[in-house]
Write a protein that holds these residues in place. Structure first.
Motif, PDB file in Angstrom:
ATOM      1  N   VAL A 131     -94.014  43.887   8.492  1.00 35.71           N
ATOM      2  CA  VAL A 131     -93.352  42.700   7.729  1.00 35.71           C
ATOM      3  C   VAL A 131     -94.572  41.929   7.101  1.00 35.71           C
ATOM      4  CG1 VAL A 131     -91.719  40.815   7.895  1.00 35.71           C
ATOM      5  CG2 VAL A 131     -91.143  42.940   9.166  1.00 35.71           C
ATOM      6  N   ALA A 132     -95.543  41.617   7.853  1.00 32.08           N
ATOM      7  CA  ALA A 132     -96.508  40.473   7.328  1.00 32.08           C
ATOM      8  C   ALA A 132     -97.899  41.343   7.466  1.00 32.08           C
ATOM      9  CB  ALA A 132     -96.387  39.369   8.086  1.00 32.08           C
ATOM     10  N   PRO A 133     -98.292  42.188   6.643  1.00 31.52           N
ATOM     11  CA  PRO A 133     -99.446  43.101   6.702  1.00 31.52           C
ATOM     12  C   PRO A 133    -100.776  42.331   6.844  1.00 31.52           C
ATOM     13  CG  PRO A 133     -98.253  44.044   5.060  1.00 31.52           C
ATOM     14  CD  PRO A 133     -97.728  42.552   5.462  1.00 31.52           C
ATOM     15  N   PHE A 134    -101.787  42.966   7.614  1.00 32.82           N
ATOM     16  CA  PHE A 134    -103.241  42.345   7.485  1.00 32.82           C
ATOM     17  C   PHE A 134    -103.759  43.198   6.199  1.00 32.82           C
ATOM     18  CE2 PHE A 134    -107.802  43.551   8.126  1.00 32.82           C
ATOM     19  CZ  PHE A 134    -108.172  42.211   8.307  1.00 32.82           C
ATOM     20  N   TYR A 135    -104.474  42.417   5.315  1.00 27.84           N
ATOM     21  CA  TYR A 135    -105.066  42.936   4.009  1.00 27.84           C
ATOM     22  C   TYR A 135    -106.670  42.560   4.109  1.00 27.84           C
ATOM     23  CZ  TYR A 135    -100.400  43.707   1.850  1.00 27.84           C
ATOM     24  OH  TYR A 135     -99.079  43.960   1.701  1.00 27.84           O
ATOM     25  N   GLY A 136    -107.236  42.041   4.892  1.00 29.32           N
ATOM     26  CA  GLY A 136    -108.447  41.857   5.035  1.00 29.32           C
ATOM     27  C   GLY A 136    -108.881  40.953   3.815  1.00 29.32           C
TER      28      GLY A 136
ATOM     29  N   GLU B 157    -102.921  42.644  -3.624  1.00 29.50           N
ATOM     30  CA  GLU B 157    -101.938  41.987  -2.762  1.00 29.50           C
ATOM     31  C   GLU B 157    -102.394  41.048  -1.510  1.00 29.50           C
ATOM     32  OE1 GLU B 157     -98.167  45.079  -1.530  1.00 29.50           O
ATOM     33  OE2 GLU B 157    -100.316  45.921  -1.060  1.00 29.50           O
ATOM     34  N   GLU B 158    -103.927  40.954  -1.996  1.00 32.73           N
ATOM     35  CA  GLU B 158    -104.815  39.911  -1.112  1.00 32.73           C
ATOM     36  C   GLU B 158    -103.905  38.526  -1.019  1.00 32.73           C
ATOM     37  OE1 GLU B 158    -109.326  38.112  -1.313  1.00 32.73           O
ATOM     38  OE2 GLU B 158    -108.571  39.633  -2.944  1.00 32.73           O
ATOM     39  N   TYR B 159    -104.028  38.089  -0.035  1.00 34.67           N
ATOM     40  CA  TYR B 159    -103.587  36.577   0.313  1.00 34.67           C
ATOM     41  C   TYR B 159    -104.553  35.741  -0.551  1.00 34.67           C
ATOM     42  CZ  TYR B 159    -100.756  38.991   4.023  1.00 34.67           C
ATOM     43  OH  TYR B 159     -99.743  39.618   4.673  1.00 34.67           O
ATOM     44  N   HIS B 160    -103.794  34.694  -1.000  1.00 32.06           N
ATOM     45  CA  HIS B 160    -104.631  33.760  -1.834  1.00 32.06           C
ATOM     46  C   HIS B 160    -105.453  32.899  -0.733  1.00 32.06           C
ATOM     47  CE1 HIS B 160    -102.557  33.302  -6.028  1.00 32.06           C
ATOM     48  NE2 HIS B 160    -102.540  34.474  -5.652  1.00 32.06           N
TER      49      HIS B 160
ATOM     50  N   ASP C  83    -110.015  35.648   6.691  1.00 27.19           N
ATOM     51  CA  ASP C  83    -109.438  36.922   6.521  1.00 27.19           C
ATOM     52  C   ASP C  83    -108.196  37.189   7.432  1.00 27.19           C
ATOM     53  OD1 ASP C  83    -110.237  37.093   9.042  1.00 27.19           O
ATOM     54  OD2 ASP C  83    -111.348  39.041   8.772  1.00 27.19           O
ATOM     55  N   ASN C  84    -107.483  36.036   7.682  1.00 24.44           N
ATOM     56  CA  ASN C  84    -106.528  36.085   8.541  1.00 24.44           C
ATOM     57  C   ASN C  84    -104.889  35.617   7.866  1.00 24.44           C
ATOM     58  OD1 ASN C  84    -106.857  33.331   8.217  1.00 24.44           O
ATOM     59  ND2 ASN C  84    -107.272  32.914  10.320  1.00 24.44           N
ATOM     60  N   GLY C  85    -104.865  35.693   6.686  1.00 26.62           N
ATOM     61  CA  GLY C  85    -103.545  35.249   6.098  1.00 26.62           C
ATOM     62  C   GLY C  85    -102.416  36.023   6.857  1.00 26.62           C
ATOM     63  N   ASP C  86    -102.723  37.187   7.093  1.00 30.69           N
ATOM     64  CA  ASP C  86    -101.581  37.712   8.059  1.00 30.69           C
ATOM     65  C   ASP C  86    -101.077  37.051   9.151  1.00 30.69           C
ATOM     66  OD1 ASP C  86    -104.037  38.789   9.161  1.00 30.69           O
ATOM     67  OD2 ASP C  86    -102.719  40.218  10.382  1.00 30.69           O
ATOM     68  N   ALA C  87    -101.947  36.669   9.910  1.00 35.33           N
ATOM     69  CA  ALA C  87    -101.962  35.744  11.337  1.00 35.33           C
ATOM     70  C   ALA C  87    -100.993  34.604  10.874  1.00 35.33           C
ATOM     71  CB  ALA C  87    -103.419  35.258  11.877  1.00 35.33           C
ATOM     72  N   HIS C  88    -101.155  33.752   9.921  1.00 40.79           N
ATOM     73  CA  HIS C  88    -100.720  32.645   9.516  1.00 40.79           C
ATOM     74  C   HIS C  88     -99.026  33.131   9.362  1.00 40.79           C
ATOM     75  CE1 HIS C  88    -103.978  29.663   9.313  1.00 40.79           C
ATOM     76  NE2 HIS C  88    -104.593  30.707   8.598  1.00 40.79           N
ATOM     77  N   LEU C  89     -98.776  34.033   8.634  1.00 40.73           N
ATOM     78  CA  LEU C  89     -97.393  34.680   8.541  1.00 40.73           C
ATOM     79  C   LEU C  89     -96.724  35.178   9.887  1.00 40.73           C
ATOM     80  CD1 LEU C  89     -97.837  36.218   4.971  1.00 40.73           C
ATOM     81  CD2 LEU C  89     -97.457  33.992   5.424  1.00 40.73           C
ATOM     82  N   LYS C  90     -97.397  35.941  10.422  1.00 40.05           N
ATOM     83  CA  LYS C  90     -96.897  36.670  11.704  1.00 40.05           C
ATOM     84  C   LYS C  90     -96.471  35.441  12.452  1.00 40.05           C
ATOM     85  CE  LYS C  90     -99.638  41.060  11.926  1.00 40.05           C
ATOM     86  NZ  LYS C  90    -100.379  41.416  10.879  1.00 40.05           N
TER      87      LYS C  90
END
Lengths: 151, 151, 151
Positions: free
Chosen positions: A74-79, A86-89, A96-103
């Motif tokens: 649901v909230a993938p790691f993209y590095g 799809e890179e997180y802003h 490189d931890n955008g996914d962690a903030h969403l998870k």
């Protein structure tokens, strides 16, 4: 029930071996509740970092696996390189931890649990967990008890 | 506002007819708040089971439908047979409710609501709900009030 | 720590320019904590509306963008016309904000934060945010402090 108003707080340190890891902390929270001397009230269990969750669910390792797999879906790691645009802003800051903030938001940020007779007041299968999404470094969990000391 | 520190707790029993069901419990929480005799503080509403949620949202049956449909889309039921290799590891224990453990986290585990003048202090559309994802058996909801009795 | 039991509450008004918007409210919560005169305890930060979230995460605008994009992916806006039969049943009431009710649950409804020495007790990167999903009108956030005044 009435009594003397009381509070107690501890910051607990944790460092996971893996970047993504789930650890049951019910016993640590229970220890803090006892150390507080508070007979009845609430205990807040809150990660002091924004790439981790405190949540209540089953202590069952198959479920821990399912939770991590589901969070990644649901909230993938993209590095930091991005993937198909799809890179997180957030990664523009060098992180490189955008996914962690969403998870963390998906699983739940924190829990507040009841304290009765000087103990955690839990259902049979309720276990308090810490879920780390950007580990391998020292993190803090705040455990705060607010309630009464009966007279 | 200051006063005598006080706490009060009740465990409320609930058994849904359906496996998946949403029930508004604002009135039950209000009753517990009044029974507590506490004038001002917080009330924790926490399911004592890990396959259910307590949450605050609109009491509107179309929305209840939308919530259940959305939860199923994001955290699907797979039963015990698996589907395209997607079986939850949790099902290896013999359970078939892996989805329920995830849906609970997605919708939200629990809520803490304000109490003022001995009543729930809610916005116009805030209603407290219990969402069951593995029902048709007796479950408990813990309702705990912590605050003050004014002198 | 023991003291005189105390509570304090404020309703804070907010009106966003955009329908979807994230605003950092740490300073407002800090102001209420100070106004309360409470030395130690908990502060509940709860939107009084069911189409908004209060959550704790990084104050970083790239992340704000990522959060809104992610919420839209997982709980999309469909308007009132529906799309491929996916219209929310909630829209049959004449509303068009079904997605807002779901986004609120996904991001997290509310937070309870610790208060120590009369101040918010936060980790280095913890910032309290209000996320609006149906804005451009006046909304309320409830901020309630419960704890002790040391004697």
């Amino acid at each position: 029930m009435t009594g003397k108003a009381a509070t107690y707080v501890e910051e607990m340190y944790i460092e996971t071996k893996e970047r993504y890891e789930i650890i049951c902390i019910t016993q640590e929270v229970e220890r803090v509740v006892r150390a507080s001397g508070i007979d009845d009230g609430l205990v807040l269990v809150n990660p002091m970092h924004i790439t981790a969750s405190c949540y209540v669910n089953d202590l069952e390792y198959g479920l821990h696996h399912d939770i991590m797999k589901w969070l990644e879906k649901v909230a993938p790691f993209y590095g930091r390189d991005g993937k198909s645009g799809e890179e997180y802003h957030h990664h523009r800051t060098g992180e490189d931890n955008g996914d962690a903030h969403l998870k963390r938001q998906l699983l739940g940020q924190q829990v507040t649990m009841p304290v009765s007779s000087g103990r955690l007041h839990l259902g049979r299968w309720e276990q308090i967990h810490y879920a780390e999404f950007d580990g391998q470094r020292r993190k803090r969990i705040l455990i705060k008890v607010v309630g009464i000391i009966t007279e």
